[in-house]
Every structure is written in C-alpha cells, then in structure tokens.
Design an enzyme around this catalytic site. Structure first.
Site, PDB file in Angstrom:
ATOM      1  N   SER A   8      -0.085   4.459  -6.248  1.00  3.74           N
ATOM      2  CA  SER A   8      -1.475   4.578  -5.811  1.00  3.74           C
ATOM      3  C   SER A   8      -2.284   5.174  -6.945  1.00  3.74           C
ATOM      4  CB  SER A   8      -1.517   5.527  -4.606  1.00  3.74           C
ATOM      5  OG  SER A   8      -2.821   6.026  -4.409  1.00  3.74           O
ATOM      6  N   TYR A  17       1.296  13.528  -1.411  1.00  2.00           N
ATOM      7  CA  TYR A  17       1.183  12.092  -1.679  1.00  2.00           C
ATOM      8  C   TYR A  17       1.106  11.836  -3.190  1.00  2.00           C
ATOM      9  CZ  TYR A  17      -0.521   7.279  -1.246  1.00  2.00           C
ATOM     10  OH  TYR A  17      -0.657   5.912  -1.334  1.00  2.00           O
TER      11      TYR A  17
HETATM   12  N1  LIG Z   1      -3.686   1.360   2.150  1.00  2.00           N
HETATM   13  C1  LIG Z   1      -4.147   1.947   1.063  1.00  2.00           C
HETATM   14  O1  LIG Z   1      -5.334   2.262   0.921  1.00  2.00           O
HETATM   15  C2  LIG Z   1      -3.196   2.248  -0.088  1.00  2.00           C
HETATM   16  C3  LIG Z   1      -3.737   2.721  -1.285  1.00  2.00           C
HETATM   17  C4  LIG Z   1      -2.873   2.999  -2.342  1.00  2.00           C
HETATM   18  C5  LIG Z   1      -1.512   2.813  -2.198  1.00  2.00           C
HETATM   19  N2  LIG Z   1      -1.018   2.375  -1.017  1.00  2.00           N
HETATM   20  C6  LIG Z   1       0.442   2.233  -0.887  1.00  2.00           C
HETATM   21  O2  LIG Z   1       0.751   0.925  -0.458  1.00  2.00           O
HETATM   22  C7  LIG Z   1       1.933   0.962   0.361  1.00  2.00           C
HETATM   23  C8  LIG Z   1       1.646   0.294   1.719  1.00  2.00           C
HETATM   24  O3  LIG Z   1       0.560   0.954   2.336  1.00  2.00           O
HETATM   25  P1  LIG Z   1      -0.060   0.413   3.704  1.00  2.00           P
HETATM   26  O4  LIG Z   1      -1.410   0.995   3.811  1.00  2.00           O
HETATM   27  O5  LIG Z   1       0.108  -1.059   3.788  1.00  2.00           O
HETATM   28  O6  LIG Z   1       0.901   1.141   4.767  1.00  2.00           O
HETATM   29  P2  LIG Z   1       1.138   0.875   6.334  1.00  2.00           P
HETATM   30  O7  LIG Z   1       0.110  -0.023   6.901  1.00  2.00           O
HETATM   31  O8  LIG Z   1       1.344   2.215   6.949  1.00  2.00           O
HETATM   32  O9  LIG Z   1       2.520   0.082   6.359  1.00  2.00           O
HETATM   33  C9  LIG Z   1       3.712   0.726   6.014  1.00  2.00           C
HETATM   34  C10 LIG Z   1       4.869  -0.225   6.247  1.00  2.00           C
HETATM   35  O10 LIG Z   1       6.083   0.450   5.891  1.00  2.00           O
HETATM   36  C11 LIG Z   1       6.988   0.474   7.018  1.00  2.00           C
HETATM   37  N3  LIG Z   1       7.756   1.713   6.857  1.00  2.00           N
HETATM   38  C12 LIG Z   1       7.284   2.972   6.803  1.00  2.00           C
HETATM   39  N4  LIG Z   1       8.288   3.841   6.582  1.00  2.00           N
HETATM   40  C13 LIG Z   1       9.428   3.094   6.497  1.00  2.00           C
HETATM   41  C14 LIG Z   1      10.794   3.400   6.263  1.00  2.00           C
HETATM   42  N5  LIG Z   1      11.200   4.662   6.091  1.00  2.00           N
HETATM   43  N6  LIG Z   1      11.693   2.388   6.208  1.00  2.00           N
HETATM   44  C15 LIG Z   1      11.290   1.105   6.392  1.00  2.00           C
HETATM   45  N7  LIG Z   1      10.007   0.751   6.605  1.00  2.00           N
HETATM   46  C16 LIG Z   1       9.103   1.740   6.663  1.00  2.00           C
HETATM   47  C17 LIG Z   1       6.048   0.386   8.223  1.00  2.00           C
HETATM   48  O11 LIG Z   1       6.676  -0.112   9.385  1.00  2.00           O
HETATM   49  P3  LIG Z   1       7.411   0.875  10.450  1.00  2.00           P
HETATM   50  O12 LIG Z   1       6.462   2.019  10.672  1.00  2.00           O
HETATM   51  O13 LIG Z   1       7.668   0.034  11.634  1.00  2.00           O
HETATM   52  O14 LIG Z   1       8.661   1.322   9.759  1.00  2.00           O
HETATM   53  C18 LIG Z   1       5.036  -0.636   7.696  1.00  2.00           C
HETATM   54  O15 LIG Z   1       5.556  -1.925   7.735  1.00  2.00           O
HETATM   55  C19 LIG Z   1       2.324   2.433   0.479  1.00  2.00           C
HETATM   56  O16 LIG Z   1       3.289   2.760  -0.490  1.00  2.00           O
HETATM   57  C20 LIG Z   1       1.022   3.152   0.174  1.00  2.00           C
HETATM   58  O17 LIG Z   1       1.221   4.459  -0.317  1.00  2.00           O
HETATM   59  C21 LIG Z   1      -1.822   2.087   0.052  1.00  2.00           C
END
Ligand SMILES: NC(=O)c1ccc[n+]([C@@H]2O[C@H](COP(=O)([O-])OP(=O)(O)OC[C@H]3O[C@@H](n4cnc5c(N)ncnc54)[C@H](OP(=O)(O)O)[C@@H]3O)[C@@H](O)[C@H]2O)c1
Length: 266
Positions: free
Chosen positions: A137, A150
C-alpha cells in the site's frame, strides 16, 4: 497468458479484481479466502469468464493451510506460474491508544499471511521461472499517523521482497511489489480498531478512490513486464520520490495534514 495463478484473499475486493483480469488474460486461477459462501459466489461469477477458476477455502496465516493452498494448485494443474499475495487487513488508531493484539493481528495477516504461501510456493515458482507478487500500500512507503500496524506490516513486505529478489536472482523468479493507493472497497469491508474490535469501513463511492479494475490491470502489467516496484496513485508516486530525498520535509507536510489523512483513511 496461459499461466496457473493463485491469488490469496480473492473472494472479493482487489484480489477478486486481479483474479478476474488473470482469467480474462487466459490464465487458470485458484481463488482463496476464509468464507466458503463468499468464495462459491465469486467462483460462480467468474465462471462466466472461464471454466478454469477454482477455489480453496483456507487461512493463509496458518502454515499447514497455506501449504494446502499451494498443493491444491499443483494437484489441479501440475504447475504454478503466479502467486499474488493479496491478503491484508487495515487498522485504525494511534500507537498509544492501540491494544498490543492489534499489532499481532495485522502483522500476522499482512506479513505472515504473505510469507507462508511464498515459502511453500518457492520450489514450484523456480521450475516455471514464475512471478511472486506482494500487494502493498502507499501506506507502506513511510509511517503514517493512525495507521502504524498497517504501515509496518506493508513496509515489511518491501524488505521481504528485496531479500527474495537477491536470494532468487539466479532462479529466474520475478518478484514484484505493488504500492496500491486508496481504492474502491466492497460493501462491509472490515478494519481493526485500536481496541481490537472490527469496524466496517465507510463507503468510498463519493471519495477519490482508484477503481479495482485499474489496480488489477496495473498488477497484471507488473507481472507481464516483470517489474519490481509499481506505485499507484499520484500521492503514492510523490511520496515514493520525496521520502528518500527529503524525509524531514515529508514529515512536516504530513504533520500539517494529519487531520486530513485520518479522514481519508476512514
Ligand atoms: N482497498 C484499498 O483501498 C487498499 C489500498 C491499498 C492497499 N490495499 C491492499 O490490497 C489488498 C486487498 O484489499 P481489499 O480492500 O480488496 O480487501 P478486502 O475487501 O477486505 O478483501 C480481503 C480478501 O482477503 C480474504 N482474507 C482476509 N484474510 C484472509 C486470510 N487470513 N486467509 C485467506 N483469505 C483472507 C477475504 O476473505 P475472507 O474474509 O472470507 O477470508 C477477502 O477475500 C490488501 O492487502 C490491502 O492491504 C487495499
């Protein structure tokens, strides 16, 4: 791109977007997440693109379950070309007000949850000279207020990726690191608050956020071009340039806009 790819945390959000782009590009994809119903629904949706989409419901922060995920792909297709370590959770709250367990949970999810699939996949990626990608991120470029667990977990991915690049420089594995900016989120995305409870993040539809589609395209570009670092969003690019050159100036600017950062990351 006829590849076999595993995307951790791909039942929704950015991971699902990456899985979709990989399928559209002709790859076979193993989805992953902990909630089976959500995985099933995502698989059903993505089957409209390709029949080569499967899932394994497991927690990547558990070493045996991570190994099971890697072995599942091998049993299914006999090879692994791409592993995208996408699992991650964010946190809210200053260091002083945070319960110690918040640090443990965030590091376990974001760092250990990327280390374990990587360890188990390494020997298979060597065979295919494949790609290992970490989803970081822009909060992983420097420490930010209210986001310390984070930021630390995402910064740790940088040193992990750097070490692997050198260790594997003769094996031909591509190691990529993508600094993602603020992105659209799916309904009910959770974060961890300072007291350790889960909080549902506010909808971002009326905020300036990158689309999941854009982020996923950039991740695929990183893989295709075998790049090390891909930095997304204007603020991410500015930060990546300014931080090593003028760290004290960046710090002063952040102190000035502390309140705004807190609001934006909600
Ligand atoms: N969204 C943003 O603005 C943003 C910005 C910068 C970086 N990121 C990074 O991008 C990535 C995805 O973010 P997102 O916003 O798409 O997140 P999200 O919507 O919360 O999705 C997270 C996914 O990971 C799964 N998950 C979580 N913990 C897990 C575990 N221990 N084992 C297996 N699966 C797991 C969740 O499903 P279950 O809960 O069913 O396991 C879900 O499919 C992350 O690394 C985040 O830090 C996001």
């Amino acid at each position: 791109m006829d590849k076999v790819a595993i995307v951790t945390g791909s039942s929704r959000g950015i991971g699902k977007g990456i899985a979709k782009e990989l399928l559209l590009a002709g790859s076979k994809v193993i989805l992953n997440g902990r909630n089976k119903d959500r995985l099933k629904a995502t698989q059903l949706e993505l089957l409209k693109i390709s029949k080569d989409v499967h899932y394994l419901c497991c927690d990547v922060t558990n070493t045996d379950e991570s190994e099971r995920l890697i072995n599942y792909a091998i049993d299914m297709y006999g090879r692994i070309d791409i592993v995208v370590n996408n699992v991650g959770v964010s946190s809210r709250g200053t260091v002083g007000e945070s319960q110690p367990e918040v640090f443990e949970r965030v590091m376990k999810s974001n760092f250990i949850g990327s280390v374990l699939p990587t360890i188990h996949a390494m020997k298979f990626l060597r065979k295919t000279r494949g790609s290992l990608v970490f989803i970081s991120s822009v909060a992983g470029i420097r420490g930010l207020p209210g986001l310390a667990p984070y930021c630390a977990s995402k910064m740790a991915l940088r040193s992990l990726a750097e070490s692997i690049r050198i260790e594997e420089s003769d094996s031909g594995i591509h190691v990529g690191l993508v600094y993602v900016g603020i992105t659209e989120i799916e309904h009910n995305k959770e974060s961890i608050s300072a007291n350790g409870s889960s909080v549902i993040l506010d909808d971002r539809s009326n905020k300036k956020a990158q689309s999941i589609h854009y982020v996923a395209k950039k991740v695929l570009q990183n893989i295709k071009r075998r790049r090390f670092i891909t930095t997304l969003s204007t603020i991410g690019v500015i930060n990546a340039i300014m931080q090593p050159l003028f760290p004290m100036l960046v710090e002063r600017l952040i102190i000035k806009s502390k309140k705004k950062i807190g609001e934006k990351s909600k």
